[in-house]
Enzyme design. Structure first.
Site, PDB file in Angstrom:
ATOM      1  N   ARG A  71      54.412  15.949 100.513  1.00 19.53           N
ATOM      2  CA  ARG A  71      55.006  16.671 101.631  1.00 19.53           C
ATOM      3  C   ARG A  71      54.577  16.029 102.950  1.00 19.53           C
ATOM      4  NH1 ARG A  71      54.090  23.055 100.637  1.00 19.53           N
ATOM      5  NH2 ARG A  71      53.429  22.891 102.809  1.00 19.53           N
ATOM      6  N   ARG A  94      53.042  35.876 107.695  1.00 19.45           N
ATOM      7  CA  ARG A  94      52.022  34.930 108.162  1.00 19.45           C
ATOM      8  C   ARG A  94      51.400  35.370 109.472  1.00 19.45           C
ATOM      9  NH1 ARG A  94      53.101  30.396 104.947  1.00 19.45           N
ATOM     10  NH2 ARG A  94      52.499  28.538 106.045  1.00 19.45           N
ATOM     11  N   ARG A 146      47.292  23.138 110.402  1.00 18.30           N
ATOM     12  CA  ARG A 146      47.743  24.276 109.586  1.00 18.30           C
ATOM     13  C   ARG A 146      46.569  25.225 109.306  1.00 18.30           C
ATOM     14  NH1 ARG A 146      49.961  21.010 104.846  1.00 18.30           N
ATOM     15  NH2 ARG A 146      50.267  22.990 103.798  1.00 18.30           N
ATOM     16  N   LYS A 152      48.757  29.410  96.371  1.00 18.86           N
ATOM     17  CA  LYS A 152      49.730  30.512  96.391  1.00 18.86           C
ATOM     18  C   LYS A 152      50.974  30.141  95.571  1.00 18.86           C
ATOM     19  CE  LYS A 152      50.075  30.423 100.911  1.00 18.86           C
ATOM     20  NZ  LYS A 152      49.127  29.335 101.215  1.00 18.86           N
ATOM     21  N   ARG A 189      48.251  16.668  96.572  1.00 16.92           N
ATOM     22  CA  ARG A 189      49.420  17.405  96.055  1.00 16.92           C
ATOM     23  C   ARG A 189      50.661  16.511  95.977  1.00 16.92           C
ATOM     24  NH1 ARG A 189      51.129  22.891  98.759  1.00 16.92           N
ATOM     25  NH2 ARG A 189      51.085  21.618 100.653  1.00 16.92           N
TER      26      ARG A 189
HETATM   27  P1  AP5 Z   1      49.714  25.084  96.113  1.00 18.69           P
HETATM   28  O1  AP5 Z   1      49.926  26.070  95.015  1.00 18.69           O
HETATM   29  O2  AP5 Z   1      50.848  24.214  96.515  1.00 18.69           O
HETATM   30  O3  AP5 Z   1      49.072  25.802  97.397  1.00 18.69           O
HETATM   31  P2  AP5 Z   1      49.721  26.762  98.476  1.00 18.69           P
HETATM   32  O4  AP5 Z   1      48.723  27.815  98.796  1.00 18.69           O
HETATM   33  O5  AP5 Z   1      51.071  27.216  98.032  1.00 18.69           O
HETATM   34  O6  AP5 Z   1      49.801  25.751  99.678  1.00 18.69           O
HETATM   35  P3  AP5 Z   1      50.941  25.437 100.751  1.00 18.69           P
HETATM   36  O7  AP5 Z   1      50.502  24.190 101.461  1.00 18.69           O
HETATM   37  O8  AP5 Z   1      52.310  25.399 100.147  1.00 18.69           O
HETATM   38  O9  AP5 Z   1      50.821  26.617 101.694  1.00 18.69           O
HETATM   39  P4  AP5 Z   1      51.217  26.647 103.128  1.00 18.69           P
HETATM   40  O10 AP5 Z   1      51.007  28.068 103.372  1.00 18.69           O
HETATM   41  O11 AP5 Z   1      50.541  25.739 104.075  1.00 18.69           O
HETATM   42  O12 AP5 Z   1      52.710  26.026 103.130  1.00 18.69           O
HETATM   43  P5  AP5 Z   1      54.150  26.676 103.175  1.00 18.69           P
HETATM   44  O13 AP5 Z   1      55.021  25.857 102.347  1.00 18.69           O
HETATM   45  O14 AP5 Z   1      54.096  28.142 102.978  1.00 18.69           O
HETATM   46  O15 AP5 Z   1      48.466  24.163  95.665  1.00 18.69           O
HETATM   47  C1  AP5 Z   1      48.030  23.078  96.491  1.00 18.69           C
HETATM   48  C2  AP5 Z   1      47.584  21.919  95.586  1.00 18.69           C
HETATM   49  O16 AP5 Z   1      46.429  22.332  94.864  1.00 18.69           O
HETATM   50  C3  AP5 Z   1      48.606  21.494  94.521  1.00 18.69           C
HETATM   51  O17 AP5 Z   1      48.525  20.104  94.354  1.00 18.69           O
HETATM   52  C4  AP5 Z   1      48.144  22.220  93.239  1.00 18.69           C
HETATM   53  O18 AP5 Z   1      48.511  21.509  92.064  1.00 18.69           O
HETATM   54  C5  AP5 Z   1      46.639  22.221  93.442  1.00 18.69           C
HETATM   55  N1  AP5 Z   1      45.982  23.385  92.849  1.00 18.69           N
HETATM   56  C6  AP5 Z   1      46.383  24.670  92.884  1.00 18.69           C
HETATM   57  N2  AP5 Z   1      45.499  25.473  92.262  1.00 18.69           N
HETATM   58  C7  AP5 Z   1      44.495  24.640  91.832  1.00 18.69           C
HETATM   59  C8  AP5 Z   1      43.276  24.865  91.125  1.00 18.69           C
HETATM   60  N3  AP5 Z   1      42.898  26.076  90.747  1.00 18.69           N
HETATM   61  N4  AP5 Z   1      42.497  23.797  90.853  1.00 18.69           N
HETATM   62  C9  AP5 Z   1      42.859  22.533  91.239  1.00 18.69           C
HETATM   63  N5  AP5 Z   1      44.003  22.263  91.904  1.00 18.69           N
HETATM   64  C10 AP5 Z   1      44.806  23.314  92.205  1.00 18.69           C
HETATM   65  O19 AP5 Z   1      54.512  26.460 104.726  1.00 18.69           O
HETATM   66  C11 AP5 Z   1      54.761  25.193 105.266  1.00 18.69           C
HETATM   67  C12 AP5 Z   1      55.170  25.343 106.726  1.00 18.69           C
HETATM   68  O20 AP5 Z   1      56.381  26.119 106.826  1.00 18.69           O
HETATM   69  C13 AP5 Z   1      54.171  26.087 107.625  1.00 18.69           C
HETATM   70  O21 AP5 Z   1      53.174  25.212 108.127  1.00 18.69           O
HETATM   71  C14 AP5 Z   1      55.090  26.612 108.712  1.00 18.69           C
HETATM   72  O22 AP5 Z   1      55.423  25.620 109.641  1.00 18.69           O
HETATM   73  C15 AP5 Z   1      56.342  27.004 107.943  1.00 18.69           C
HETATM   74  N6  AP5 Z   1      56.322  28.389 107.455  1.00 18.69           N
HETATM   75  C16 AP5 Z   1      56.363  28.786 106.151  1.00 18.69           C
HETATM   76  N7  AP5 Z   1      56.347  30.125 106.064  1.00 18.69           N
HETATM   77  C17 AP5 Z   1      56.274  30.578 107.346  1.00 18.69           C
HETATM   78  C18 AP5 Z   1      56.203  31.880 107.906  1.00 18.69           C
HETATM   79  N8  AP5 Z   1      56.191  32.991 107.159  1.00 18.69           N
HETATM   80  N9  AP5 Z   1      56.141  31.978 109.251  1.00 18.69           N
HETATM   81  C19 AP5 Z   1      56.169  30.886 110.043  1.00 18.69           C
HETATM   82  N10 AP5 Z   1      56.224  29.623 109.576  1.00 18.69           N
HETATM   83  C20 AP5 Z   1      56.274  29.469 108.227  1.00 18.69           C
END
Ligand code: AP5
Length: 213
Positions: A158, A88, A169, A13, A125
């Protein structure tokens, strides 16, 4: 263009949101990045959120909904935005609909990837500690090891990218976030995008889907 990106942790994402936002000159609103910044700044909200994030749990809706509602009032959101990691839960989606009205969102892109793929991605990552640029130890490396190409910041792993927290997660995603696929499908907003393969190819699929919006 007002977009929502859905997908498992590690689906890509953040990676795709940055590409969409660069192309359309609109802001990426990542609730994960906002929360990590609050933790880094040591704010009250950050201190409360850290406990949930470290355990792989979702931060309570009431905390996150107010943050997003306020952020969407900023002038840079007037021409659109990409919501990355929000909503979410069905509760968050309902609050967003209340705030924006029925026509508030143009499209929801669900980036679909197998669980085994996201586990490998999250384990490798690396994220810039300064600008949040995203890298991977094998599929997207920086030019200089450990240093961000964009701003020169240090690349870090992270804290929630450890094996145990990744599994939690994913469980949270299945329980709380996956129901949003049906929620947005019923509203005619959902576009499923295969998130496997090359990053640029996936972006091409997104561009194709957005042409129909
Ligand atoms: P990346 O693009 O970083 O993936 P992502 O989908 O953004 O993953 P996240 O882990 O950031 O999502 P998340 O939803 O768990 O975390 P968030 O920060 O929102 O790609 C991942 C890896 O793959 C990278 O190394 C990239 O280079 C690689 N990659 C990408 N595409 C690729 C491809 N095609 N081929 C090969 N490699 C590839 O949330 C973190 C925490 O915050 C949550 O657990 C929660 O506690 C809290 N939080 C955040 N938002 C909310 C909300 N709305 N409500 C409640 N709690 C929340």
């Amino acid at each position: 263009m007002r977009l929502i990106l859905l997908g498992m942790p590690g689906a890509g994402k953040g990676t795709q949101a940055k590409k969409i936002c660069r192309g359309q000159s609109i802001p990426q609103i990542s609730t994960g990045d906002i929360l990590r910044q609050a933790v880094k700044d040591g704010t009250d909200m950050g201190t409360k959120a850290k406990d949930y994030m470290d355990k792989g749990l979702l931060v309570p809706d009431e905390v996150i909904v107010d943050i997003v509602r306020e952020r969407l009032k900023d002038p840079d959101c007037q021409d659109g935005y990409v919501l990355d990691g929000f909503p979410r839960t069905v509760g968050q989606a309902g609050s967003l609909e209340d705030a924006l009205g029925n026509d508030g969102i143009d499209a929801v892109l669900s980036i679909e990837v197998a669980e085994s793929v996201v586990i490998e991605r999250l384990g490798g990552r690396r994220t810039c500690s300064e600008c949040s640029m995203i890298y991977h130890i094998s599929s997207k490396t920086s030019k200089v090891d450990g240093i961000c190409d964009q701003c020169g910041g240090a690349l870090i792993q992270r804290e929630d990218d450890c094996a145990e927290t990744i599994m939690k997660r994913l469980e949270m995603y299945r329980e709380q976030t996956e129901p949003l696929i049906r929620y947005y499908s019923e509203r005619g907003l959902l576009h499923k995008i295969s998130g496997e393969g090359d990053i640029d190819d996936i972006f091409g699929r997104i561009e194709l889907a957005l042409r129909e919006v």
